[in-house]
Design a protein around this motif. Structure first.
Motif, PDB file in Angstrom:
ATOM      1  N   PRO A 195       8.131  -7.495  -3.395  1.00  0.00           N
ATOM      2  CA  PRO A 195       7.934  -8.612  -4.322  1.00  0.00           C
ATOM      3  C   PRO A 195       6.556  -8.584  -4.984  1.00  0.00           C
ATOM      4  N   GLN A 196       6.544  -8.922  -6.267  1.00  0.00           N
ATOM      5  CA  GLN A 196       5.339  -9.007  -7.095  1.00  0.00           C
ATOM      6  C   GLN A 196       4.698  -7.640  -7.352  1.00  0.00           C
ATOM      7  N   MET A 197       5.408  -6.577  -7.030  1.00  0.00           N
ATOM      8  CA  MET A 197       4.948  -5.223  -7.322  1.00  0.00           C
ATOM      9  C   MET A 197       5.938  -4.574  -8.287  1.00  0.00           C
ATOM     10  N   PRO A 198       5.492  -3.557  -9.067  1.00  0.00           N
ATOM     11  CA  PRO A 198       6.459  -2.826  -9.901  1.00  0.00           C
ATOM     12  C   PRO A 198       7.491  -2.134  -9.006  1.00  0.00           C
ATOM     13  N   ILE A 199       8.737  -2.117  -9.453  1.00  0.00           N
ATOM     14  CA  ILE A 199       9.773  -1.400  -8.713  1.00  0.00           C
ATOM     15  C   ILE A 199       9.752   0.063  -9.152  1.00  0.00           C
ATOM     16  N   PHE A 200       9.880   0.963  -8.197  1.00  0.00           N
ATOM     17  CA  PHE A 200       9.899   2.387  -8.501  1.00  0.00           C
ATOM     18  C   PHE A 200      11.335   2.879  -8.420  1.00  0.00           C
ATOM     19  N   VAL A 201      11.833   3.482  -9.497  1.00  0.00           N
ATOM     20  CA  VAL A 201      13.195   4.008  -9.538  1.00  0.00           C
ATOM     21  C   VAL A 201      13.151   5.441 -10.048  1.00  0.00           C
ATOM     22  N   THR A 202      13.767   6.349  -9.317  1.00  0.00           N
ATOM     23  CA  THR A 202      13.898   7.723  -9.785  1.00  0.00           C
ATOM     24  C   THR A 202      15.197   8.301  -9.261  1.00  0.00           C
ATOM     25  N   ALA A 214      29.500  11.109   0.505  1.00  0.00           N
ATOM     26  CA  ALA A 214      30.221  10.321  -0.497  1.00  0.00           C
ATOM     27  C   ALA A 214      30.888  11.186  -1.560  1.00  0.00           C
ATOM     28  N   GLU A 215      30.569  12.482  -1.584  1.00  0.00           N
ATOM     29  CA  GLU A 215      31.085  13.386  -2.612  1.00  0.00           C
ATOM     30  C   GLU A 215      30.722  12.883  -4.007  1.00  0.00           C
ATOM     31  N   ARG A 216      29.421  12.557  -4.172  1.00  0.00           N
ATOM     32  CA  ARG A 216      28.927  12.072  -5.460  1.00  0.00           C
ATOM     33  C   ARG A 216      27.862  13.023  -6.008  1.00  0.00           C
ATOM     34  N   GLU A 217      27.473  12.801  -7.264  1.00  0.00           N
ATOM     35  CA  GLU A 217      26.646  13.766  -7.988  1.00  0.00           C
ATOM     36  C   GLU A 217      25.173  13.408  -8.043  1.00  0.00           C
ATOM     37  N   TRP A 218      24.845  12.129  -8.030  1.00  0.00           N
ATOM     38  CA  TRP A 218      23.443  11.743  -8.137  1.00  0.00           C
ATOM     39  C   TRP A 218      23.173  10.466  -7.357  1.00  0.00           C
ATOM     40  N   ILE A 219      21.893  10.273  -7.036  1.00  0.00           N
ATOM     41  CA  ILE A 219      21.477   9.077  -6.314  1.00  0.00           C
ATOM     42  C   ILE A 219      20.154   8.593  -6.888  1.00  0.00           C
ATOM     43  N   ASP A 220      20.080   7.307  -7.169  1.00  0.00           N
ATOM     44  CA  ASP A 220      18.822   6.670  -7.551  1.00  0.00           C
ATOM     45  C   ASP A 220      18.213   6.035  -6.311  1.00  0.00           C
ATOM     46  N   ILE A 221      16.919   6.217  -6.144  1.00  0.00           N
ATOM     47  CA  ILE A 221      16.223   5.494  -5.091  1.00  0.00           C
ATOM     48  C   ILE A 221      15.397   4.406  -5.755  1.00  0.00           C
ATOM     49  N   ALA A 222      15.481   3.201  -5.229  1.00  0.00           N
ATOM     50  CA  ALA A 222      14.737   2.057  -5.755  1.00  0.00           C
ATOM     51  C   ALA A 222      13.814   1.558  -4.648  1.00  0.00           C
ATOM     52  N   VAL A 223      12.518   1.671  -4.866  1.00  0.00           N
ATOM     53  CA  VAL A 223      11.525   1.270  -3.867  1.00  0.00           C
ATOM     54  C   VAL A 223      10.895  -0.031  -4.345  1.00  0.00           C
ATOM     55  N   HIS A 268       0.830  -1.211   0.000  1.00  0.00           N
ATOM     56  CA  HIS A 268       0.000   0.000   0.000  1.00  0.00           C
ATOM     57  C   HIS A 268       0.866   1.265   0.000  1.00  0.00           C
ATOM     58  N   LEU A 269       2.050   1.187   0.626  1.00  0.00           N
ATOM     59  CA  LEU A 269       2.954   2.335   0.631  1.00  0.00           C
ATOM     60  C   LEU A 269       3.670   2.479  -0.716  1.00  0.00           C
ATOM     61  N   LEU A 270       3.997   1.358  -1.326  1.00  0.00           N
ATOM     62  CA  LEU A 270       4.625   1.405  -2.646  1.00  0.00           C
ATOM     63  C   LEU A 270       3.645   1.937  -3.687  1.00  0.00           C
ATOM     64  N   ILE A 271       2.376   1.554  -3.573  1.00  0.00           N
ATOM     65  CA  ILE A 271       1.357   2.083  -4.487  1.00  0.00           C
ATOM     66  C   ILE A 271       1.296   3.600  -4.381  1.00  0.00           C
ATOM     67  N   GLU A 272       1.326   4.103  -3.146  1.00  0.00           N
ATOM     68  CA  GLU A 272       1.321   5.556  -2.953  1.00  0.00           C
ATOM     69  C   GLU A 272       2.530   6.198  -3.629  1.00  0.00           C
ATOM     70  N   THR A 273       3.686   5.571  -3.476  1.00  0.00           N
ATOM     71  CA  THR A 273       4.911   6.095  -4.091  1.00  0.00           C
ATOM     72  C   THR A 273       4.822   6.078  -5.613  1.00  0.00           C
ATOM     73  N   LEU A 274       4.322   4.979  -6.176  1.00  0.00           N
ATOM     74  CA  LEU A 274       4.202   4.863  -7.626  1.00  0.00           C
ATOM     75  C   LEU A 274       3.247   5.916  -8.186  1.00  0.00           C
ATOM     76  N   LEU A 275       2.118   6.119  -7.524  1.00  0.00           N
ATOM     77  CA  LEU A 275       1.140   7.078  -8.021  1.00  0.00           C
ATOM     78  C   LEU A 275       1.620   8.517  -7.856  1.00  0.00           C
ATOM     79  N   ARG A 276       2.405   8.764  -6.810  1.00  0.00           N
ATOM     80  CA  ARG A 276       2.945  10.103  -6.604  1.00  0.00           C
ATOM     81  C   ARG A 276       3.990  10.423  -7.670  1.00  0.00           C
ATOM     82  N   GLY A 277       4.800   9.414  -8.019  1.00  0.00           N
ATOM     83  CA  GLY A 277       5.697   9.530  -9.165  1.00  0.00           C
ATOM     84  C   GLY A 277       6.865  10.476  -8.994  1.00  0.00           C
TER      85      GLY A 277
END
Length: 209
Positions: free
Chosen positions: A163-170, A151-160, A125-134
């Motif tokens: 199992p059996q749900m779409p993975i959200f990456v941004t 880390a002195e780095r330039e970008w970060i991907d978050i992967a939410v 239910h929390l992942l659904i909220e994240t996916l719809l919020r986009g």
């Protein structure tokens, strides 16, 4: 900018807990930046400060435990990392702990020379909220921008993931204005931490009458 020290250890291990002792870390940057009511002191921030003070004084980590929920989280993290690598066709380098001055972070993976990955497992239910919020989950901004800072780095991907749900990456890039505010907050926190440790070390029990 100083390069972070890479400490080889397994996240959640005894060595990992000891590497984190006595310094604010990215996962707790939300607590460091927390404000109380009407701009007063935050109980969450105070509790975290006292925990770190206790670690410095005793030389022992205040938290060092694992349970079934944490073990499941490690398994799901491995699954999510594999999905991310497949989706992006990018290998991930696991990392133990990064220390950069009086701050630290435990990114879930390094990506190339400039990137990081932070993996979150969320119930459906929390992942659904994240996916719809986009959008990049705002509740993780302090931790993720903090990791880029440490880390002195330039970008970060978050992967939410779940199992059996779409993975959200941004992806989020460095927010220099936010990082500047975060740096000020961490500096103020460390100054207060030093003062607290000094007061406790100077404390003397009153003599009995």
């Amino acid at each position: 900018m100083s390069a972070p020290d890479i400490i080889a250890c397994d996240q959640g291990s005894e060595a990992w807990f000891r590497a984190r002792m006595g310094i604010p870390t990215a996962s707790e940057f939300p607590a460091v930046m927390a404000k109380g009511r009407a701009g007063g002191d935050s109980k969450t921030r105070q509790t975290y400060l006292y925990k770190l003070a206790g670690e410095i004084i005793t030389g022992q980590p205040m938290e060092n435990f694992s349970n079934g929920h944490m073990e499941r989280g490690k398994i799901l993290e491995d699954e999510a990392r594999s999905f991310y690598e497949f989706m992006t066709d990018t290998p991930c380098q696991r990392i133990g702990f990064l220390r950069n001055g009086r701050k630290g972070a435990s990114p879930d993976s390094l990506v190339g020379a400039d990137g990081l990955v932070e993996i979150k497992t969320k119930l459906p239910h929390l992942l659904i909220e994240t996916l719809l919020r986009g959008e990049f989950p705002p509740e993780h901004k302090a931790q993720c921008q903090g990791q880029l800072w440490v880390a002195e780095r330039e970008w970060i991907d978050i992967a939410v993931y779940w199992p059996q749900m779409p993975i959200f990456v941004t992806r989020a890039f460095r927010d220099e204005a936010y990082i500047s505010d975060l740096a000020d907050a961490v500096d103020a926190f460390n100054a207060e931490l030093d003062l607290t440790v000094a007061k406790i070390r100077a404390y003397r029990q009153p003599r009995a009458a």
